[in-house]
Scaffold this active site. Structure first.
Site, mmCIF file in Angstrom:
data_model
loop_
_atom_site.group_PDB
_atom_site.id
_atom_site.type_symbol
_atom_site.label_atom_id
_atom_site.label_comp_id
_atom_site.label_asym_id
_atom_site.label_seq_id
_atom_site.Cartn_x
_atom_site.Cartn_y
_atom_site.Cartn_z
ATOM 1 N N CYS A 134 0.816 -1.212 0.000
ATOM 2 C CA CYS A 134 0.000 0.000 0.000
ATOM 3 C C CYS A 134 0.851 1.263 0.000
ATOM 4 C CB CYS A 134 -0.940 -0.015 1.202
ATOM 5 S SG CYS A 134 -1.947 1.463 1.297
ATOM 6 N N CYS A 137 -0.591 4.076 2.160
ATOM 7 C CA CYS A 137 -0.404 3.936 3.607
ATOM 8 C C CYS A 137 1.048 4.187 3.991
ATOM 9 C CB CYS A 137 -0.757 2.522 4.070
ATOM 10 S SG CYS A 137 -2.178 1.810 3.269
ATOM 11 N N ASP A 138 1.985 3.684 3.188
ATOM 12 C CA ASP A 138 3.374 3.610 3.646
ATOM 13 C C ASP A 138 4.354 4.494 2.884
ATOM 14 O OD1 ASP A 138 2.501 1.721 5.454
ATOM 15 O OD2 ASP A 138 2.839 0.059 4.079
#
Ligand code: NAP
Length: 309
Positions: A134, A137-138
């Site tokens: 992701c 997200c990261d």
């Protein structure tokens, strides 16, 4: 006894919730701990009709949820762990063996799909320590770093473009010399000076003790192997349907996607499916939402038919 339980709260499930709650069926949405589905992991959605300036995926899901709530949808943020569709009413259970059980006249399955992993020896061990599925997200954890990304589809290029906001360089490793992604995404990635490609190559393993340090690569044309230094490995190679719960119960295709027919009906009368859990072809937020609407109308008609209303 519930009229309708909707399992899974992505765009298809939430659209089904909007329609069934507007039809006064007071649906119970069991949205799961990963409520919102894959759009929670995306950035800007530019192709959902009605948003000329685009919309952030999580914002759109939040709006859809509020819209469903406004018409009377009730939400339960728990994972469904068991279903019994062998008798009526249907039974849907959450939590462990002693978890709460709900009975319903009809069920809509909208559990979506999840990111696929490559299957490398150290991929899971280093998950969250440099390996991720992701970018949204990261990505920010890799500010000013050089990262790698595997895949050649729209997801891969979308994530690579997004990562260039943070990372100094993104190297896309693709197993062929042609991308699967749409032309517009290809053009965008090929023009991005921070993105480079390694073609005809697979990742054989991800290396590092506590965090990712390098990849072991193999060129499929020459057979040559090499080590490639990198701070992170983003895996963007497609998705698998979330259908474990329904194995042996609902008819599926060879890849585990639920088979729907005659609208959004499954092989069990009164159980419907919509969104990515039954669609490996289009997989768009808009098509998922459209199928959620279809499932809701099919379920309404089923409940109206003799013996169910
Ligand atoms: P996809 O189109 O199935 O692409 C998967 C990519 O990963 C392919 O390039 C494939 O290589 C590669 N791959 C698969 N397994 C692999 C493995 N084990 N090792 C190495 N590479 C592997 O999946 P997606 O990109 O997630 O897209 C899914 C659908 O969503 C598509 O219809 C896409 O158009 C849509 N989508 C649209 C947007 C957008 O419009 N903004 C954004 C994201 C996704 P090969 O090419 O060699 O098969």
């Amino acid at each position: 006894m519930e009229n309708i339980i909707i399992i899974g709260g992505g765009p298809s499930g939430l659209t089904a919730a909007i329609y069934t709650s507007r039809a006064d069926l007071k649906p119970l949405m069991i949205e799961g701990y990963q409520a919102g589905g894959q759009l929670m992991l995306t950035t800007e959605v530019e192709n959902f009709p009605g948003y000329p300036e685009g919309v952030m995926g999580p914002d759109m899901m939040n709006d859809l949820r509020k819209q469903a709530e406004r018409f009377g949808t009730r939400f339960l943020t728990k994972d469904v762990t068991k279903v019994d569709f062998s008798k009526r009413p249907f039974v849907v259970q959450v939590g462990d063996e002693n978890g709460e059980r709900f009975e319903a006249k009809a069920v809509i399955i909208s559990t979506g799909a999840s990111a696929r992993l490559i299957g490398l020896p150290n991929e899971k061990r280093l998950m969250g320590k440099g390996v991720t599925t992701c970018a949204t997200c990261d990505g920010a954890f890799f500010r000013n770093m050089e990262v790698s990304l595997v895949g050649g589809g729209d997801s891969a290029l979308e994530e690579a473009n997004f990562l260039t906001r943070f990372c100094s360089k993104v190297t896309i490793i693709h197993r062929r010399d042609q991308l699967r992604a749409s032309k517009i995404m290809q053009d965008r990635a090929l023009k991005n000076p921070k993105i480079s490609f390694i073609w005809d190559t697979v990742v054989e393993d991800v290396l590092g003790e506590k965090e990712v340090q390098a990849l072991k690569l193999k060129n499929l044309k020459t057979g040559e192997t090499s080590e490639f230094k990198t701070a992170g490995l983003f895996v963007a190679i497609g998705h698998e349907p979330n259908t474990q719960l329904f194995k042996g119960v609902i008819d599926m295709d060879e890849n585990g996607y639920i088979k729907t027919r005659d609208g959004m009906k499954t092989n069990i009368a009164g159980v419907f499916a919509c969104g990515d859990v039954q669609d490996h072809v289009y997989r768009q937020a808009i098509t998922a939402a459209g199928s959620g609407c279809q499932a809701a109308i099919d379920a309404e008609r089923y409940l109206e038919s003799a013996g169910h209303s």
